[in-house]
Design a protein around this motif. Structure first.
Motif, PDB file in Angstrom:
ATOM      1  N   GLU A  94      30.677  48.290  46.869  1.00 38.13           N
ATOM      2  CA  GLU A  94      30.578  47.834  48.189  1.00 38.13           C
ATOM      3  C   GLU A  94      31.903  47.569  48.779  1.00 38.13           C
ATOM      4  O   GLU A  94      32.605  47.094  48.341  1.00 38.13           O
ATOM      5  N   PRO A  95      31.802  47.495  50.249  1.00 38.31           N
ATOM      6  CA  PRO A  95      33.139  47.153  50.851  1.00 38.31           C
ATOM      7  C   PRO A  95      33.823  45.837  50.325  1.00 38.31           C
ATOM      8  O   PRO A  95      34.896  45.680  50.323  1.00 38.31           O
ATOM      9  N   ASP A  96      32.746  44.816  50.203  1.00 38.65           N
ATOM     10  CA  ASP A  96      33.281  43.374  49.790  1.00 38.65           C
ATOM     11  C   ASP A  96      33.592  43.188  48.453  1.00 38.65           C
ATOM     12  O   ASP A  96      33.873  42.101  48.135  1.00 38.65           O
ATOM     13  N   THR A  97      33.596  44.055  47.600  1.00 38.27           N
ATOM     14  CA  THR A  97      34.010  43.909  46.210  1.00 38.27           C
ATOM     15  C   THR A  97      35.315  43.682  46.301  1.00 38.27           C
ATOM     16  O   THR A  97      36.246  44.358  46.743  1.00 38.27           O
ATOM     17  N   PRO A  98      35.579  42.545  45.414  1.00 35.12           N
ATOM     18  CA  PRO A  98      37.050  42.259  45.228  1.00 35.12           C
ATOM     19  C   PRO A  98      38.081  43.431  44.616  1.00 35.12           C
ATOM     20  O   PRO A  98      37.367  44.278  43.743  1.00 35.12           O
ATOM     21  N   LEU A  99      39.049  43.671  45.041  1.00 33.13           N
ATOM     22  CA  LEU A  99      39.935  44.765  44.601  1.00 33.13           C
ATOM     23  C   LEU A  99      39.728  44.985  42.960  1.00 33.13           C
ATOM     24  O   LEU A  99      39.878  45.704  42.282  1.00 33.13           O
ATOM     25  N   LEU A 100      40.085  43.398  42.319  1.00 29.39           N
ATOM     26  CA  LEU A 100      40.227  43.274  41.072  1.00 29.39           C
ATOM     27  C   LEU A 100      39.158  44.212  40.386  1.00 29.39           C
ATOM     28  O   LEU A 100      39.455  44.867  39.361  1.00 29.39           O
ATOM     29  N   TRP A 101      37.914  43.833  40.536  1.00 34.89           N
ATOM     30  CA  TRP A 101      36.742  44.447  39.895  1.00 34.89           C
ATOM     31  C   TRP A 101      36.684  46.000  40.069  1.00 34.89           C
ATOM     32  O   TRP A 101      36.616  46.641  39.447  1.00 34.89           O
ATOM     33  N   ALA A 102      37.238  46.246  41.279  1.00 32.62           N
ATOM     34  CA  ALA A 102      37.134  47.715  41.456  1.00 32.62           C
ATOM     35  C   ALA A 102      38.077  48.726  40.681  1.00 32.62           C
ATOM     36  O   ALA A 102      37.860  49.369  40.124  1.00 32.62           O
ATOM     37  N   ILE A 103      39.180  47.931  40.502  1.00 34.08           N
ATOM     38  CA  ILE A 103      40.468  48.541  39.619  1.00 34.08           C
ATOM     39  C   ILE A 103      39.928  48.417  38.205  1.00 34.08           C
ATOM     40  O   ILE A 103      40.107  49.344  37.738  1.00 34.08           O
ATOM     41  N   CYS A 151      40.931  33.755  37.313  1.00 28.29           N
ATOM     42  CA  CYS A 151      40.301  32.877  38.029  1.00 28.29           C
ATOM     43  C   CYS A 151      39.484  33.097  39.342  1.00 28.29           C
ATOM     44  O   CYS A 151      38.583  32.545  39.602  1.00 28.29           O
ATOM     45  N   GLY A 152      39.443  34.107  39.845  1.00 26.45           N
ATOM     46  CA  GLY A 152      38.616  34.657  40.859  1.00 26.45           C
ATOM     47  C   GLY A 152      38.985  34.184  42.177  1.00 26.45           C
ATOM     48  O   GLY A 152      38.291  34.358  43.216  1.00 26.45           O
ATOM     49  N   ILE A 153      39.823  33.122  42.370  1.00 20.09           N
ATOM     50  CA  ILE A 153      40.219  32.469  43.573  1.00 20.09           C
ATOM     51  C   ILE A 153      41.687  32.441  43.811  1.00 20.09           C
ATOM     52  O   ILE A 153      42.281  31.581  44.662  1.00 20.09           O
ATOM     53  N   GLN A 172      44.320  31.786  42.315  1.00 23.09           N
ATOM     54  CA  GLN A 172      45.191  30.637  41.934  1.00 23.09           C
ATOM     55  C   GLN A 172      46.110  30.967  40.863  1.00 23.09           C
ATOM     56  O   GLN A 172      47.182  30.470  40.864  1.00 23.09           O
ATOM     57  N   CYS A 173      45.633  31.926  40.106  1.00 27.33           N
ATOM     58  CA  CYS A 173      46.474  32.069  38.600  1.00 27.33           C
ATOM     59  C   CYS A 173      47.454  33.326  38.726  1.00 27.33           C
ATOM     60  O   CYS A 173      48.465  33.159  38.022  1.00 27.33           O
ATOM     61  N   GLY A 174      47.238  34.079  39.422  1.00 27.17           N
ATOM     62  CA  GLY A 174      47.760  35.381  39.512  1.00 27.17           C
ATOM     63  C   GLY A 174      47.980  36.614  38.683  1.00 27.17           C
ATOM     64  O   GLY A 174      48.734  37.208  38.386  1.00 27.17           O
ATOM     65  N   ALA A 175      47.016  36.070  37.563  1.00 34.87           N
ATOM     66  CA  ALA A 175      46.902  37.177  36.578  1.00 34.87           C
ATOM     67  C   ALA A 175      46.350  38.653  36.938  1.00 34.87           C
ATOM     68  O   ALA A 175      46.602  39.440  36.417  1.00 34.87           O
ATOM     69  N   CYS A 176      45.623  38.757  38.192  1.00 34.52           N
ATOM     70  CA  CYS A 176      45.284  39.992  38.773  1.00 34.52           C
ATOM     71  C   CYS A 176      46.422  40.475  39.796  1.00 34.52           C
ATOM     72  O   CYS A 176      45.892  41.370  40.273  1.00 34.52           O
ATOM     73  N   THR A 177      47.513  40.158  39.650  1.00 39.50           N
ATOM     74  CA  THR A 177      48.774  40.596  40.552  1.00 39.50           C
ATOM     75  C   THR A 177      48.746  42.205  40.556  1.00 39.50           C
ATOM     76  O   THR A 177      49.143  42.747  39.465  1.00 39.50           O
ATOM     77  N   VAL A 178      48.514  42.763  41.676  1.00 35.44           N
ATOM     78  CA  VAL A 178      49.005  44.205  41.945  1.00 35.44           C
ATOM     79  C   VAL A 178      50.234  44.282  43.065  1.00 35.44           C
ATOM     80  O   VAL A 178      50.369  43.225  43.754  1.00 35.44           O
ATOM     81  N   HIS A 179      50.491  45.445  43.283  1.00 37.13           N
ATOM     82  CA  HIS A 179      51.476  45.618  44.374  1.00 37.13           C
ATOM     83  C   HIS A 179      50.541  46.337  45.561  1.00 37.13           C
ATOM     84  O   HIS A 179      49.829  47.302  45.234  1.00 37.13           O
ATOM     85  N   THR A 184      50.220  41.153  45.256  1.00 36.45           N
ATOM     86  CA  THR A 184      49.167  40.784  45.971  1.00 36.45           C
ATOM     87  C   THR A 184      48.029  40.575  44.760  1.00 36.45           C
ATOM     88  O   THR A 184      47.853  41.212  43.787  1.00 36.45           O
ATOM     89  N   ARG A 185      47.467  39.283  45.144  1.00 33.28           N
ATOM     90  CA  ARG A 185      46.597  38.692  44.030  1.00 33.28           C
ATOM     91  C   ARG A 185      45.118  39.532  44.120  1.00 33.28           C
ATOM     92  O   ARG A 185      44.342  39.373  45.318  1.00 33.28           O
ATOM     93  N   SER A 186      44.801  40.349  43.634  1.00 34.96           N
ATOM     94  CA  SER A 186      43.762  41.670  43.822  1.00 34.96           C
ATOM     95  C   SER A 186      42.267  41.013  43.712  1.00 34.96           C
ATOM     96  O   SER A 186      41.433  41.523  44.443  1.00 34.96           O
ATOM     97  N   CYS A 187      42.442  39.603  43.207  1.00 40.01           N
ATOM     98  CA  CYS A 187      40.843  39.043  43.216  1.00 40.01           C
ATOM     99  C   CYS A 187      40.506  38.645  44.623  1.00 40.01           C
ATOM    100  O   CYS A 187      39.138  38.387  44.759  1.00 40.01           O
TER     101      CYS A 187
END
Lengths: 727, 149
Positions: free
Chosen positions: B16-25, B38-40, B42-49, B55-58
């Motif tokens: 779905e278009p509103d799926t966070p990029l993190l989970w699509a990846i 964290c999903g919000i 805050q933590c940066g573990a999901c950082t991509v370019h 960019t925090r992909s979550c």
């Protein structure tokens, strides 16, 4: 690896057995260093013994029983085996034997639990013997082939040399023959002065995959046909799941099943975690929160405060007659401190993947205690040991949290309701923050008495608050007392008090709120070091004495404590004035068999913004297997401890945890990181821990420096509650 | 359905278009090097370019990411040649548990792209990822090592 089913394994007995060993009680086992039947690794290469398999290309596979959660034990344990094995370090790789294999092979790898800073110190002896035994067998195999006495052969760098003839061969060539030999009954370990690999800061073995994103943590497990689960457990511990309205989420994309997990939780299983979580968030749930919903941080604080003076208390350490000495003192000083609940907040939230079929239950997860996780699988699946196993993965942080097995049990309970389908259960950060196993809450009243010459004559410390063992290990209580509460406060043992006072009384009024406590890196050292070392600083000032000199007089009988304290004082330049605007504080403590100290340099702006510029830290762990990793554990422990000191503090409202994510339970960033200068000063003759001991000393060193800067004492944690932050 | 360009490859994903990029990846493209912390944001573990920007992909939806050039930790190296940040991370033995390091490395790579010789203040401002193991001292040293190379 070959699997042998242990015919006498009884699930109940095993579960009880691992429950005991999981927390470090001594339990005997018989390490088998080889044998006539050749066991083989999955790739067919022969096992010289349980610890060492060697491939024909000379790759040395070292088995690691303990878990790797970032603390570096995987590399340190491999160094210990390789040192005695005399193998080529560049050809070493490692693998985790599964807990099921350990049970099947009569616990040949011993204890799997990885907590209490025990990973290396509790297994160094038998893993080194494992390496030495394998070396002897490999040399013997070469000697047999050459028909020469083994005494004429030596081994180095995986090459065996027959000295008189100069003939050589490699470990890979003789491993098969070596595996068939009867292991020697006894082997002599190297004198530590002859170590060549142990004591060197060699690079970690697990780094390359961690920089390319290829390391598979529990959260990354993929199995064919796997579904994903999100879970919500009752927000109030002790409460139950009453009902949920499944119809409201019927038809939501990807949802496969909504199910009850035990009596307290509900899970949504979907094609992806994102779909499972989205549906779970939309699911109306009714909880029966029960009596505990009346509990708040205020009610807990009041109950603990009552224990500072009233009611029964367990005595952990005493000498002299402290109450009489205080009554007769020329001067008394009193202070009350407190330390809050803390959550582990490992970067990788709790998760486990389970596959249940009628005749097997297999789990993939990060765990600090493979055998406890295995016991949880047996219990939840109700299958016998030979039909269960746990595949251990690298952990995205542990800090004590993954020694518990609640998330493993949940995954199995879900998978059991969907036989044949692998289910990955992942907690949201919110579930992880609100369903932790929290660092216990305590308050502490300290009272000291001086004679007319400002000599400390009496020291009374009364802790009021939660016991971890009463909740997690009631069998380990000693006549009701929780000995772990007295970490760093004991008269003797591996966490001894560092001062001699003529009249000493240290006691614990145990009060256990419903919040489930847990072992949080450093455990009770965190608050005990603040209580003792900040109060000692108060006493030094009350006596008009330099904090180092004041301590020194009380530490004559504690040379190891004193040595680390003097080391940090010297390196920070305690005897000379700090630069303008910089203030210093000191602290020392002993725990997990090691002696540690810290000296901090800080500056303070407006009384509320603390910049920690520099912390000098010393540790004497007896032996230092990998000083580069010890250095990192020291700096890392300070990040964890100072995060808890400044930002931490889990609070309770209506019986539930209030913090939900890193926006309300923050963690230190690089901007606040002080320069950490470590002094690793192993004095030999004992094996102390590394991962946890130092965490306790950064806090009091910084708080004592804050007093030096401002004249104000901070006696309550976290600092954010007093509007004090990192600059 | 969404079309995403990740590591130079086009993925047509059933999300779905509103799926966070993190989970699509992670779940749809199957690239698990990018971590959930964290999903919000805050933590940066999901950082991509995303078009070169850390960019925090979550916190980004696949709709917002469509048409952008996304690079994850798996795409940072050029073939078998590791990126200089990855090389430095190995040389300095930076990771402990390693879980946050995908995001940390992506954040540092973006910083060095913008500022090849960052000061400590630049680092403090740009690198706000959480690392619970506390690898910050090694992270800072490794950045300076790269900058002075």
């Amino acid at each position: 690896m070959n699997k042998h089913v242990s015919p006498k394994m009884n699930r109940r007995a095993f579960v009880i057995g691992t429950a005991a060993v999981g927390t470090g009680l001594a339990i005997s086992f018989d390490p088998v260093f080889g044998g006539p039947a050749v066991a083989r690794a999955a790739d067919g290469s022969p096992e010289v013994n349980a610890w060492v398999a060697i491939r024909p290309d000379d790759t040395v596979v070292i088995r690691i029983a303990r878990s790797e959660m970032g603390q570096g034990s995987l590399t340190g344990l491999a160094q210990l085996v390789a040192e005695e094995l005399e193998c080529d370090w560049t050809k070493v790789t490692t693998e985790f034997p599964s807990p099921g294999q350990n049970v099947a092979r009569k616990r040949v790898w011993g204890d799997y639990s990885t907590g209490g800073s025990r990973g290396i110190r509790a297994s160094q002896d038998y893993v080194r013997k494992g390496g030495a035994t394998a070396r002897v067998m490999l040399i013997q195999a070469a000697a047999n082939e050459w028909k020469v006495p083994a005494s004429e052969c030596t081994a180095a760098n995986s090459i065996i040399t027959h000295t008189p003839s100069g003939k050589t061969t490699t470990y890979g060539k003789v491993a098969d023959a070596a595996a068939k030999l009867t292991p020697p009954a006894d082997v002599k370990l190297k004198d530590p002065k002859d170590w060549r690999l142990v004591g060197k800061g060699v690079k970690r073995l697990d780094t390359p995959d961690k920089v390319t994103g290829t390391t598979v943590y529990g959260i990354d497990v993929k199995l064919p046909g796997m579904l994903n689960a999100a879970i919500k457990d009752c927000p109030v511990t002790g409460g139950k799941l009453k009902s949920y309205d499944e119809a409201k989420i019927a038809g939501m994309k990807g949802v496969k099943k909504v199910l009850k997990v035990g009596d307290t939780a509900v899970a949504v299983v979907a094609d992806t975690f994102w779909h499972a979580k989205t549906a779970l968030d939309a699911l109306p749930i009714v909880w029966d929160e029960g009596e505990n919903a009346k509990v708040s941080s205020a009610s807990i604080a009041k109950w603990l405060a009552e224990g500072l003076d009233g009611g029964q208390a367990y005595v952990g350490n005493s000498n002299g007659d402290t109450k009489a000495a205080l009554a007769g003192a020329a001067k008394t000083i009193e202070a009350v401190y407190n330390y809050p609940y803390q959550n582990h907040a490992t970067m990788e939230p709790m998760n486990a993947t389970a596959l249940y079929t009628a005749d097997k239950c297999e789990v993939w997860c990060g765990t600090q205690n493979g055998e406890a996780a295995f016991a949880a699988v047996l219990e939840a699946s109700e299958l016998p040991a030979e039909k269960c196993d746990v595949n251990k993965l690298l952990l995205g942080g542990g800090f004590g949290r993954r020694g518990q097995t609640d998330y493993v049990r949940q995954a199995v309970l879900i998978a059991k309701q969907m036989p044949g389908t692998p289910i990955k259960l992942l907690w949201t950060r919110e579930e992880d923050m609100t369903h932790g196993r929290y660092h216990p809450i305590t308050q502490c009243k300290l009272t000291a008495g001086f004679d007319a010459d400002n000599n400390l004559t009496a020291f009374h410390m009364r802790i009021s608050g939660q016991s971890i063992l009463a909740s997690l290990r009631p069998d380990a209580l000693v006549k009701g007392m929780d000995p772990a509460t007295f970490a760093g406060l004991n008269a003797k043992g591996d966490a001894p008090f560092g001062y001699s006072v003529p009249n000493l009384l240290i006691e614990h009024s145990m009060r256990n709120p419903h919040i489930i406590p847990g072992f949080w890196r450093g455990v009770n050292v965190n608050q005990n070091a603040i209580y003792v070392e900040c109060f000692m600083d108060e006493l030094a000032h009350a006596a008009g004495q330099d904090p180092l000199e004041f301590r020194r007089k009380l530490m004559k009988d504690h040379p190891k404590h004193l040595a680390v304290l003097e080391a940090v004082a010297e390196k920070i330049g305690w005897s000379t004035a700090p630069p303008q605007g910089i203030y210093r504080g000191l602290a020392h403590f002993a725990s997990y068999g090691s002696y540690v100290a810290a000296a901090a340099e800080i500056s303070v702006t407006d009384g509320t913004k603390i910049k920690v510029h520099r912390i000098v830290a010393a540790t004497d762990p007896g032996y230092a297997v990998n000083p580069a990793q010890i250095d990192r554990q020291i700096a890392g422990s300070f990040v964890y401890g100072l995060s808890g000191l400044f930002y931490g503090g889990i609070t309770i409202k209506d019986g539930a945890v209030e913090q939900t994510n890193f926006d309300t339970y923050d963690s230190m960033r690089i901007a606040a990181m002080p320069k950490v200068e470590s002094i690793v000063m192993p004095s030999g003759g004992f094996w102390g821990g590394v991962g946890e001991p130092t965490i306790g000393v950064a806090g009091p060193a910084v708080l004592n420096a804050y007093f030096a800067a401002t004249g104000k004492r901070i006696r309550s944690v976290p600092l954010r509650d007093q509007n004090i932050t990192f600059a | 359905m969404a079309n995403l360009t990740i590591n130079g490859k086009t993925f047509t994903l059933d999300v779905e278009p509103d799926t966070p990029l993190l989970w699509a990846i992670r779940e749809n493209a199957g690239l698990t090097g990018t971590k959930y912390g964290c999903g919000i944001a805050q933590c940066g573990a999901c950082t991509v370019h995303m078009d070169g920007v850390a960019t925090r992909s979550c916190g980004i939806s696949v709709a917002e990411a469509a048409g952008k050039k996304i690079t994850t930790i798996e795409g940072l190296a050029s073939g078998t040649t590791l990126h200089k940040v990855q090389e430095a991370w190995i040389a300095q033995d930076v990771p402990q548990c390693g879980y946050c390091q995908s995001g940390m490395i992506m954040a540092v790579a973006a910083l060095l792209n913008d500022k090849p010789k960052p000061t400590d203040a630049d680092i403090d401002e740009a690198i706000t990822n959480i690392c619970r193991c506390g690898t910050f001292q090694q992270v800072r040293e490794a950045i300076h090592t790269i900058a002075s190379a």
